[in-house]
Design a protein around this motif. Structure first.
Motif, mmCIF file in Angstrom:
data_model
loop_
_atom_site.group_PDB
_atom_site.id
_atom_site.type_symbol
_atom_site.label_atom_id
_atom_site.label_comp_id
_atom_site.label_asym_id
_atom_site.label_seq_id
_atom_site.Cartn_x
_atom_site.Cartn_y
_atom_site.Cartn_z
ATOM 1 N N ARG A 26 0.831 -1.208 0.000
ATOM 2 C CA ARG A 26 0.000 0.000 0.000
ATOM 3 C C ARG A 26 0.864 1.256 0.000
ATOM 4 O O ARG A 26 0.551 2.238 -0.670
ATOM 5 C CB ARG A 26 -0.931 -0.006 1.217
ATOM 6 N N ALA A 27 1.981 1.212 0.767
ATOM 7 C CA ALA A 27 2.884 2.366 0.807
ATOM 8 C C ALA A 27 3.486 2.624 -0.564
ATOM 9 O O ALA A 27 3.593 3.776 -1.006
ATOM 10 C CB ALA A 27 3.979 2.126 1.837
ATOM 11 N N ASP A 29 2.187 1.716 -3.456
ATOM 12 C CA ASP A 29 1.110 2.198 -4.324
ATOM 13 C C ASP A 29 0.827 3.676 -4.091
ATOM 14 O O ASP A 29 0.592 4.432 -5.049
ATOM 15 C CB ASP A 29 -0.164 1.375 -4.086
ATOM 16 N N ARG A 30 0.854 4.091 -2.821
ATOM 17 C CA ARG A 30 0.602 5.504 -2.512
ATOM 18 C C ARG A 30 1.686 6.389 -3.118
ATOM 19 O O ARG A 30 1.394 7.458 -3.662
ATOM 20 C CB ARG A 30 0.528 5.712 -0.994
ATOM 21 N N ILE A 31 2.932 5.953 -3.001
ATOM 22 C CA ILE A 31 4.027 6.739 -3.582
ATOM 23 C C ILE A 31 3.886 6.807 -5.094
ATOM 24 O O ILE A 31 4.087 7.871 -5.705
ATOM 25 C CB ILE A 31 5.390 6.149 -3.167
ATOM 26 N N ASP A 32 3.537 5.691 -5.728
ATOM 27 C CA ASP A 32 3.354 5.691 -7.182
ATOM 28 C C ASP A 32 2.275 6.682 -7.600
ATOM 29 O O ASP A 32 2.417 7.388 -8.611
ATOM 30 C CB ASP A 32 3.004 4.288 -7.674
ATOM 31 N N LEU A 33 1.190 6.740 -6.830
ATOM 32 C CA LEU A 33 0.119 7.695 -7.139
ATOM 33 C C LEU A 33 0.621 9.132 -7.010
ATOM 34 O O LEU A 33 0.304 9.999 -7.839
ATOM 35 C CB LEU A 33 -1.073 7.470 -6.202
ATOM 36 N N LYS A 34 1.416 9.381 -5.965
ATOM 37 C CA LYS A 34 1.960 10.728 -5.764
ATOM 38 C C LYS A 34 2.924 11.100 -6.893
ATOM 39 O O LYS A 34 2.920 12.234 -7.383
ATOM 40 C CB LYS A 34 2.668 10.810 -4.412
ATOM 41 N N SER A 37 1.002 11.957 -9.926
ATOM 42 C CA SER A 37 0.314 13.249 -9.812
ATOM 43 C C SER A 37 1.273 14.408 -10.064
ATOM 44 O O SER A 37 0.893 15.416 -10.682
ATOM 45 C CB SER A 37 -0.333 13.386 -8.433
ATOM 46 N N ARG A 352 10.382 9.096 -7.241
ATOM 47 C CA ARG A 352 10.022 8.068 -6.257
ATOM 48 C C ARG A 352 10.998 8.091 -5.086
ATOM 49 O O ARG A 352 10.599 7.972 -3.926
ATOM 50 C CB ARG A 352 9.997 6.701 -6.918
#
Length: 747
Positions: A26-27, A29-34, A37, A352
């Motif tokens: 999840r961590a 995935d969150r970084i990938d989304l950031k 963005s 990243r």
């Protein structure tokens, strides 16, 4: 009831493990989304800016292209990273400029922290001589903590190049000639730098370098071409890089050399196919200093524009100081010569890491002056340096138990050009500091002997002198003493990058000085301080005792004094072979056999041998003595027929038979006697560092499985072939104490 409790505990552990893995995913995935963005907000020029790295105004490690408007380029978003900006206050000031850019993307700050930051540790080759993986990891841990506390996010270390040629000055920066030992050290050092993981305030990004095969430069000339078989590349030179990757290295650096005609910086096979493809590396690749632009000089690129195109396509994500990406990548994209997807991939890899470091949450989180003052140069860090320095010293010779010195000595003559040197103890590739204090040999002895022993001193000569005018004073001093301690070797800037040498004999007239002092009839102990294996045949044959002390860092003199007096019993082992002469180079222990091997040094008739010199080295890989002695006995193998899925359990008894407590580095070698590709005469496949008190015995255990018997075959497949194997256990590659044989069966 007990069974039910155990089941419940196991189930809970399984659930916690699953939850931990899920949390990590999840961590990520969150970084990938950031990252995505941020990427959507960026212009092409801002993206290319992230791929651009400039140096600051200090500690330059290559030719600098003047850029008077660096800070303006930072403010304009045309820079993703800077190197050679250090200090909490200094990095914060530059980061504040980055926060004035349109998207406020923080900078990465990098520095060559090769063997310590504020506290200097022994050079990496010296540390490798300790064969102490835990201590090497701790040395990198201390360096990482000090570096991170000074506002720096990234070190350009460890260098994991296998080095078989001591003419190449950069052997001082690596772990020596052996792939197995080098791989273990690469893993340990990455773990040390990165600690518990990126984002922690005491961790810095490691950079595994130089990808790849830089250590095999032809004739030992730095930056020269490399030409080797695919088998040699995969078998000997790539494994330490894979070990660094397995340890979680955040970044890699490509190398200056060509590999089989293709510059590593523009080498798609190395960077795309192997590193990012087969190995699945998700960090980013930085070029070495100016190496993208240097592809023009290689004759691989017409100009910097073509070099930029070739480098980005090959997988070089960040341009260090060649000024090739910023001027040309946007134009190449508009000309449809470079796919924007390649730019985006490189930018995402860099962003990243910035997110993982927590820089988007707080760009200044590493730039804390209070933490810097508390962490760097602490007493605990100096103690770690002292411990590492003691473990790095190798006792090459000790006739008639000349060492350790006794406390009853009344007068000790300390002679030689390095006896009172501090600067040279720091070694090459160290971070420079104003008013730095390092401990010389002479000062270390002063700290040790107290008032009961008088120290006499004479320099004798300078390191590169041709004049013997100082000999008379040195001889007179020696005649007054009970024992002579001589400090000879290289100056700190004689080994390192761009320090290749055709002549690696002990420089100047230093051996003449040793000869003159030996002629006095006094007992002579020689300490050799250097960054590479040197040739010193007279000294090797005639000195009463020899300690190879390399360049040991901040606590050098204290470490040498502790070893001289036996307060630390030396246990170091050579990580490189020491030749008798340059004519033997390259010389290394795990060479291939030949159809006409020489059975001994006198067997030269129509054999693979020299007419004018022995084949054997002066000091072999793995060599290193102790003040005590060890006995190897009672070798046992659980089986002598190994199936593909089974293991052989090996045991033997190691006993300290001497008069001192001491450590022994037990080395296990294997030989695949018959294979589809000729195998080395022996290969290090395991080792243990064992501490035994005087008279103590211990059962030592090793395990051999299919993995230890595997190699890259003709199809470059990693496999173990059925056949006969020879097992060798000993104290050095040429000092085998126990032998046996076994068979790997075909199933």
């Amino acid at each position: 009831m007990i069974k039910n409790k155990i089941t419940a505990i196991l189930f809970l552990g399984f659930v916690l493990q699953i939850n931990s893995v899920s949390a990590q995913k999840r961590a990520v995935d969150r970084i990938d989304l950031k990252v995505d963005s941020v990427l959507k907000l960026m212009t092409l020029d801002e993206k290319i800016g992230q791929l651009n790295q400039y140096t600051g105004d200090r500690d330059a490690t290559g030719p600098i292209t003047n850029s008077p408007n660096k800070l303006k380029e930072v403010r304009d978003g045309k820079l993703g990273s800077m190197l050679n900006v250090r200090g909490a206050k200094e990095t914060r000031a530059v980061q504040e400029v980055a926060m004035q850019s349109r998207l406020k993307i923080p900078l990465l700050f990098g520095l060559d922290v090769v063997h310590g930051y504020r506290v200097t540790f022994p050079i990496p080759l010296a540390e490798a001589a300790s064969w102490d993986l835990a201590e090497m990891e701790n040395a990198a841990r201390v360096a990482g903590r000090e570096t991170a506390a000074s506002g720096i996010h990234w070190t350009f270390a460890p260098m994991v190049d296998i080095g078989r040629d001591p003419r190449w000055g950069r052997v001082m920066e690596g772990a020596g000639e052996d792939t197995y030992l080098g791989s273990k050290i690469a893993y340990a050092r990455v773990k040390g730098f990165q600690g518990k993981g990126l984002g922690n305030l005491d961790a810095v990004m490691a950079c595994v370098k130089h990808f790849a095969a830089y250590g095999a430069a032809i004739a030992g000339r730095d930056y020269a071409a490399v030409d080797m078989s695919e088998n040699a590349l995969w078998e000997y030179y790539l494994p330490p890089f894979k070990a660094g990757l397995d340890a979680g290295a955040a970044t890699f650096m490509n190398s200056f050399n060509t590999l089989n005609g293709v510059p590593a910086t523009g080498n798609n096979y190395l960077q795309r196919d192997i590193l990012k493809g087969k190995w699945g590396f998700d960090g980013f690749m930085v070029s070495d200093w100016g190496s993208i632009g240097e592809m023009v000089a290689h004759g691989f690129s017409k100009d910097k524009k073509q070099a930029a195109e070739q480098a980005i396509k090959a997988g070089s994500d960040m341009d260090m100081e060649s000024r090739s990406y910023l001027p040309y990548l946007a134009q190449l994209v508009k000309e449809n010569k470079v796919d924007i997807a390649l730019i985006d991939d490189a930018v995402k890899r860099i962003l990243r890491k910035k997110f993982e470091l927590g820089l988007f949450d707080d760009p200044y989180r590493f730039s804390d002056v209070t933490r810097q003052e508390k962490e760097i140069n602490s007493a605990a860090n100096k103690q770690a340096s002292l411990r590492m320095a003691e473990k790095s010293i190798v006792l090459l010779k000790n006739n008639k138990q000349t060492l350790p010195l006794t406390k009853s000595l009344k007068k000790i003559a300390v002679i030689g050009p390095l006896a009172k040197s501090e600067k040279d103890m720091q070694g090459f590739w160290s971070v420079s500091w104003q008013n730095d204090k390092l401990i010389s040999l002479y000062e270390g002895l002063q700290n040790k002997v107290g008032k009961q022993t008088e120290l006499l001193y004479a320099k004798g000569c300078e390191i590169t002198d041709t004049s013997k005018t100082g000999f008379a004073e040195a001889i007179a001093i020696a005649k007054q003493a009970d024992v002579v301690v001589m400090a000879v070797g290289e100056a700190y800037d004689m080994s390192g990058e761009a320090k290749s040498k055709a002549n690696i004999h002990l420089p100047g007239i230093q051996e003449d000085l040793i000869r003159a002092i030996k002629a006095t009839g006094k007992s002579v102990v020689v300490l050799i301080m250097a960054g590479r294996p040197l040739v010193f045949n007279y000294t090797a044959d005639n000195a009463d005792a020899i300690l190879y002390t390399w360049w040991l860092g901040s606590e050098a003199g204290n470490a040498m004094a502790n070893v001289l007096y036996g307060d630390y019993n030396p246990a170091g082992k050579l990580p490189m072979t020491f030749p008798r002469d340059e004519g033997q180079i390259p010389i290394y222990y795990n060479h291939l056999s030949t159809g006409r091997p020489a059975k001994n040094d006198q067997d030269t008739r129509y054999r693979s041998a020299y007419l004018d010199m022995q084949n054997s080295p002066k000091f072999a890989f793995g060599h290193g003595l102790s003040y005590t002695t060890f006995d190897y006995a009672d070798l046992k193998l659980s089986t002598k027929e190994l199936s593909q899925q089974a293991k052989i359990n090996i045991s033997f008894t190691l006993k300290n038979t001497g008069k001192f407590d001491g450590e022994e580095v037990v080395q296990l070698y294997l030989q695949d006697k018959f294979a589809s590709i000729t195998r080395p005469v022996k290969e290090l496949k395991d080792f243990q560092k064992v501490m035994l008190k005087q008279g103590e015995s211990k059962t030592i255990n090793f395990v051999i499985d299919k993995e230890k018997l595997s190699f890259y075959n003709q199809k470059l497949e990693w496999a173990a072939e059925p056949g006969d194997f020879k097992l060798m256990i000993g104290t050095a590659s040429d000092q085998i104490k126990l032998e046996s044989e076994f068979v790997l069966k075909d199933e």
